[in-house]
Write an enzyme that holds these catalytic residues in place. Structure first.
Site, short mmCIF file in Angstrom:
data_model
loop_
_atom_site.label_atom_id
_atom_site.label_comp_id
_atom_site.label_asym_id
_atom_site.label_seq_id
_atom_site.Cartn_x
_atom_site.Cartn_y
_atom_site.Cartn_z
CD1 TRP A 137 -1.95 -2.19 2.09
CD2 TRP A 137 -2.81 -1.56 0.13
NE1 TRP A 137 -2.88 -3.14 1.71
CE2 TRP A 137 -3.41 -2.77 0.51
CE3 TRP A 137 -3.18 -0.98 -1.08
CZ2 TRP A 137 -4.37 -3.41 -0.27
CZ3 TRP A 137 -4.14 -1.61 -1.86
CH2 TRP A 137 -4.73 -2.82 -1.45
CG ASP B 154 -3.23 3.75 4.20
OD1 ASP B 154 -4.30 3.57 4.81
OD2 ASP B 154 -2.89 3.09 3.19
CE LYS C 164 -8.40 -3.72 4.06
NZ LYS C 164 -7.51 -2.66 3.62
C1 LIG Z 1 -6.91 -2.29 2.25
C2 LIG Z 1 -5.90 -1.19 2.32
C3 LIG Z 1 -5.82 -0.19 1.34
C4 LIG Z 1 -6.69 -0.19 0.10
O1 LIG Z 1 -7.94 0.23 0.42
P1 LIG Z 1 -9.09 0.42 -0.70
O2 LIG Z 1 -10.16 1.08 0.06
O3 LIG Z 1 -9.41 -0.95 -1.21
O4 LIG Z 1 -8.51 1.30 -1.77
C5 LIG Z 1 -4.90 0.82 1.50
N1 LIG Z 1 -4.08 0.85 2.56
C6 LIG Z 1 -4.12 -0.10 3.53
C7 LIG Z 1 -3.21 -0.01 4.70
C8 LIG Z 1 -5.04 -1.14 3.43
O5 LIG Z 1 -5.08 -2.09 4.38
#
Ligand SMILES: *Cc1c(COP(=O)(O)O)cnc(C)c1O
Length: 362
Positions: A107, A174, A198
């Protein structure tokens, strides 16, 4: 009609992921008849009083749970966390501006790739040569960086940041896979973002938190929908917001608050992580895959010493009602995701299977 969620699996899925059972029950009810209005939440105007109250409460709960100071804005936007990879530098960097990034996994790598289109991107630390099995520490951050981009929890590799880097540069983070899982020093952050699916709600909405002073410095044209100021000005209602994901996220945040907030989540998540990692370390059949100090409390990654037993182990897990344990397709092995809503009893069920597996195959 009353609907009751009867989910019976131990759900270790990495995402979309487990939510509190009572959230599923209320969400299902809202799809049929929202608050006794005689309408489904899915068929009512987002401008009506009923949904406006949902949006207001969702925004207020983010503030309450994270104890956000007034100079932070809260937004709900579409496009997933992945859209923030380009949206952030587009809003925060001029072409000549520099931002620092730490590469701790897939990511983070995606965020770096996208940011390069909008500014001067310096990767100040990376654990790529170690297959992202640890989190880099002690790296210098250039003082002229507009921000330092971090990924607080590396969902795929199973590492997590436990010490925020010492720097005066604002952090942009993030937090897709560990939002609301523990307290964070909020004043260190210029921005926080998280895809809902998540630890917060269904896929389809992304939480964005941005400090006032981060915005308004770029000269490029920003399309209206991609300009954070549009959504700040309109309270995330410039266009039709993803009403259902926002509603369910609101329910989850109520649950987080009622459980005791971030301190309670941290204690809950610590207990689960302790229990599972203790078994991974004790059981001679299994082995953790990341640096011990950086082990994620959200996603525990591990392997069997003898990988010819992988299918047998997954079969035993399945028989015990344990699902979602297969590692990410890019790394293999196993990954037990233990987000806020997962109970300690589910981790105990997994530990039991690991112990019985040892007796059979040890
Ligand atoms: C799942 C995830 C993403 C991607 O998220 P989307 O909403 O599918 O774009 C980005 N960063 C992290 C840390 C993730 O776990």
């Amino acid at each position: 009609m009353t609907i009751t969620a009867t989910n019976t699996k131990h759900n270790f899925s990495a995402g979309p992921a487990i939510l509190p059972k009572e959230v599923f029950t209320e969400a299902a009810q809202a799809c049929v008849d929202f608050n006794g209005t005689g309408l489904s939440l899915l068929e009512m105007s987002h401008r009506g009083a009923d949904f406006v109250a949902v949006m207001d409460e969702a925004l207020a709960l983010v503030r309450e749970i994270l104890e956000l100071p007034d100079n932070y804005h809260v937004l709900f936007v579409g496009g997933g966390a992945s859209s923030q990879f380009y949206n952030i530098p587009m809003n925060l960097l001029n072409d000549a501006d520099m931002a620092a990034y730490v590469n701790t996994g897939t990511w983070a790598s995606n965020a770096i790739k996208e940011a390069k289109a909008f500014g001067q991107i310096e990767v100040v630390a990376s654990s790529e040569s170690d297959q992202f099995r640890h989190v880099p520490k002690g790296y210098p951050v250039p003082a002229d960086a507009k921000y330092l981009h971090l990924t607080s929890n590396n969902t795929i590799y199973g590492t997590q940041l436990f010490d925020w880097p010492e720097t005066k540069v604002p952090l942009v983070c993030d937090m897709s896979s560990d939002i609301f899982s523990r307290p964070v020093p909020i004043e260190r952050f210029g921005m926080i973002y998280a895809g809902a699916q998540k630890n917060m709600g269904p896929a389809g909405v992304t939480l964005v938190i941005v400090r006032d002073d981060m915005l308004g410095h770029v000269k490029r044209h920003i399309p209206t929908m991609l300009d954070y100021r549009t959504h700040i000005k309109k309270g995330s209602m410039y266009n039709t917001p993803p009403v259902f994901p926002i509603y369910v996220s609101m329910l989850t945040m109520r649950w987080v608050r009622d459980q005791g907030g971030l301190d309670a989540m941290e204690a809950r998540n610590f207990a689960k992580a302790q229990a599972l990692y203790a078994e991974i370390d004790r059981n001679p059949l299994f082995k953790g895959t990341t640096a011990v100090d950086d082990r994620s409390w959200m996603n525990a990654t591990f392997v069997l010493e003898d990988d010819t037993l992988n299918e047998a182990f997954l079969t035993d897990c399945k028989a015990a009602g344990i699902v979602g344990l297969k590692g990410h397709r890019s790394v293999g092995g196993f990954r037990a995701s233990m987000y806020n809503a997962l109970d300690l009893a589910s981790v105990q069920a997994l530990v039991d299977v690991m112990q019985i597996f040892e007796k059979k195959h040890g």
